[in-house]
Scaffold this active site. Structure first.
Site, PDB file in Angstrom:
ATOM      1  N   GLN A 215      17.270   4.018  76.045  1.00  0.00           N
ATOM      2  CA  GLN A 215      15.971   3.443  75.698  1.00  0.00           C
ATOM      3  C   GLN A 215      14.935   3.765  76.776  1.00  0.00           C
ATOM      4  O   GLN A 215      15.199   3.584  77.970  1.00  0.00           O
ATOM      5  CB  GLN A 215      16.130   1.913  75.511  1.00  0.00           C
ATOM      6  CG  GLN A 215      14.901   1.201  75.001  1.00  0.00           C
ATOM      7  CD  GLN A 215      14.505   1.603  73.578  1.00  0.00           C
ATOM      8  OE1 GLN A 215      15.351   1.944  72.755  1.00  0.00           O
ATOM      9  NE2 GLN A 215      13.225   1.578  73.298  1.00  0.00           N
TER      10      GLN A 215
ATOM     11  N   LYS B 118      18.026  -2.370  66.760  1.00  0.00           N
ATOM     12  CA  LYS B 118      18.878  -1.211  66.476  1.00  0.00           C
ATOM     13  C   LYS B 118      20.319  -1.675  66.251  1.00  0.00           C
ATOM     14  O   LYS B 118      20.999  -1.217  65.334  1.00  0.00           O
ATOM     15  CB  LYS B 118      18.806  -0.203  67.623  1.00  0.00           C
ATOM     16  CG  LYS B 118      17.495   0.561  67.641  1.00  0.00           C
ATOM     17  CD  LYS B 118      17.276   1.338  68.922  1.00  0.00           C
ATOM     18  CE  LYS B 118      15.850   1.882  68.947  1.00  0.00           C
ATOM     19  NZ  LYS B 118      15.461   2.488  70.214  1.00  0.00           N
TER      20      LYS B 118
ATOM     21  N   ASP C   2      18.260  10.673  69.342  1.00  0.00           N
ATOM     22  CA  ASP C   2      16.816  10.515  69.524  1.00  0.00           C
ATOM     23  C   ASP C   2      16.080  11.836  69.311  1.00  0.00           C
ATOM     24  O   ASP C   2      14.857  11.844  69.141  1.00  0.00           O
ATOM     25  CB  ASP C   2      16.521  10.078  70.975  1.00  0.00           C
ATOM     26  CG  ASP C   2      16.186   8.608  71.107  1.00  0.00           C
ATOM     27  OD1 ASP C   2      15.675   8.028  70.142  1.00  0.00           O
ATOM     28  OD2 ASP C   2      16.423   8.056  72.203  1.00  0.00           O
TER      29      ASP C   2
HETATM   30  N1  GUN Z   1      11.007   3.944  73.442  1.00  0.00           N
HETATM   31  C1  GUN Z   1      10.065   3.870  72.464  1.00  0.00           C
HETATM   32  N2  GUN Z   1      10.464   4.551  71.370  1.00  0.00           N
HETATM   33  C2  GUN Z   1      11.674   5.065  71.666  1.00  0.00           C
HETATM   34  C3  GUN Z   1      12.596   5.858  70.922  1.00  0.00           C
HETATM   35  O1  GUN Z   1      12.378   6.258  69.766  1.00  0.00           O
HETATM   36  N3  GUN Z   1      13.747   6.165  71.566  1.00  0.00           N
HETATM   37  C4  GUN Z   1      14.015   5.764  72.847  1.00  0.00           C
HETATM   38  N4  GUN Z   1      15.162   6.137  73.399  1.00  0.00           N
HETATM   39  N5  GUN Z   1      13.181   5.035  73.558  1.00  0.00           N
HETATM   40  C5  GUN Z   1      12.014   4.684  72.965  1.00  0.00           C
END
Ligand code: GUN
Length: 294
Positions: free
Chosen positions: A96, A52, A119
């Site tokens: 996350q 990211k 998100d």
């Molecule tokens: N863990 C797995 N996929 C995601 C996501 O799209 N966002 C977040 N914050 N955590 C994740």
């Protein structure tokens, strides 16, 4: 069989974002800023967060990461979120997941300012998504819809079978696919751990989505000829031929299923890059909202 290439599609989206961002910067605005909060040392989470950050920079965003220890208190994490909610230099942020078990995940999500929730996990944004209102769509499901859209894959009237009902993928994707819109309008079946004989449903799918986190769960006998197969899984399995000792495989037995599918997403290079592209799209949207750049 055609490969539904998330890498190429995501590159195109990132190119578009980069052009737009450079225009804003030329106009005298600061770049968009995405922050990621990472708790602990989960190797998969660390990889996602690194990706990211890397991709944020590639499109001209600035980014930052809070690395908090595995044993951080819930209170301390809530304090960090409160700080980010009020930080004018941060357009959007994500925490996350998964979080360590001593932290109440939903309480954390509820504490994020919905305007910065890139998100799309906050109940306000989930509610807006369900109602079809403008909001931040969760990155993986919206990445999958975007992948279908940009490859001109018709969804209207099709039967989509989604295996997995997580809040992050299966549940929101089933809603997006059933919405009244050009890249929705599907009849949707959700299968989960209590569904008897998942195969009986899977074989009926025109669009089959595997999002359960089990390596090679979807085998060729579960797939109708000509189905569109979307593999959301990223599973790490031992592989002595790799330097790391591991390789990534999806939830679909790619070698066999690809012989029957009309379109199939590879792992890696399918849904994963699209998830990141969607997160960047959401962050750009948060930035434009903040500075009224529409
Ligand atoms: N863990 C797995 N996929 C995601 C996501 O799209 N966002 C977040 N914050 N955590 C994740």
């Amino acid at each position: 069989m055609k490969i539904l290439d998330g890498k190429i599609t995501a590159e195109q989206i990132k190119k578009e974002i980069k052009v737009e961002v450079s225009q804003y910067i030329d106009d005298g605005n600061r770049p968009p800023h995405l922050t990621t909060v990472l708790v602990g040392n989960n190797p998969a989470s660390k990889t996602y967060v690194r990706n990211k950050e890397k991709n944020s920079k590639l499109v001209g965003f600035t980014s930052s990461t809070y690395n908090l220890p595995e044993d951080v208190s819930e209170k301390k994490l809530l304090d960090v979120i409160n700080f980010l909610n009020n930080d004018k230099d941060v357009d959007g942020f994500i925490v996350q997941l998964p979080l360590p078990t001593h932290i109440d995940e939903q309480k954390i999500i509820n504490s994020i300012d919905p305007d910065k929730d890139v998100d799309g996990f906050h109940p306000v944004n989930v509610g807006k998504m369900v109602l079809g209102l403008d909001t931040y769509l969760p990155a993986t499901p919206s990445g999958i819809i975007e992948l279908l859209k940009r490859n001109n894959i018709e969804t209207t009237g099709k039967h989509a079978v989604v295996i997995g009902r997580s809040n992050i993928v299966g549940t929101p994707l089933s809603i997006l696919l059933s919405r009244k819109s050009k890249f929705g309008n599907c009849t949707v079946t959700i299968c989960h751990s209590y569904t008897p004989n998942i195969k009986d449903f899977a074989v009926q799918a025109d669009i089959l989505v595997a999002a359960i986190g089990k390596p090679a769960f979807v085998t060729a006998d579960m797939v109708k000829d000509g189905a569109i197969v979307i593999d959301v899984g990223i599973n790490s399995i031992p592989d002595e031929t790799k330097k790391s000792g591991f390789r990534s495989v999806g939830d679909v037995d790619y070698d066999e299923v690809s012989k029957k599918a009309s379109w199939i997403t590879p792992v890696p290079g399918g849904v994963g890059p699209m998830t990141i592209a969607s997160l960047l799209m959401n962050t750009l949207k948060a930035y434009k909202k903040r500075f009224n750049l529409f």
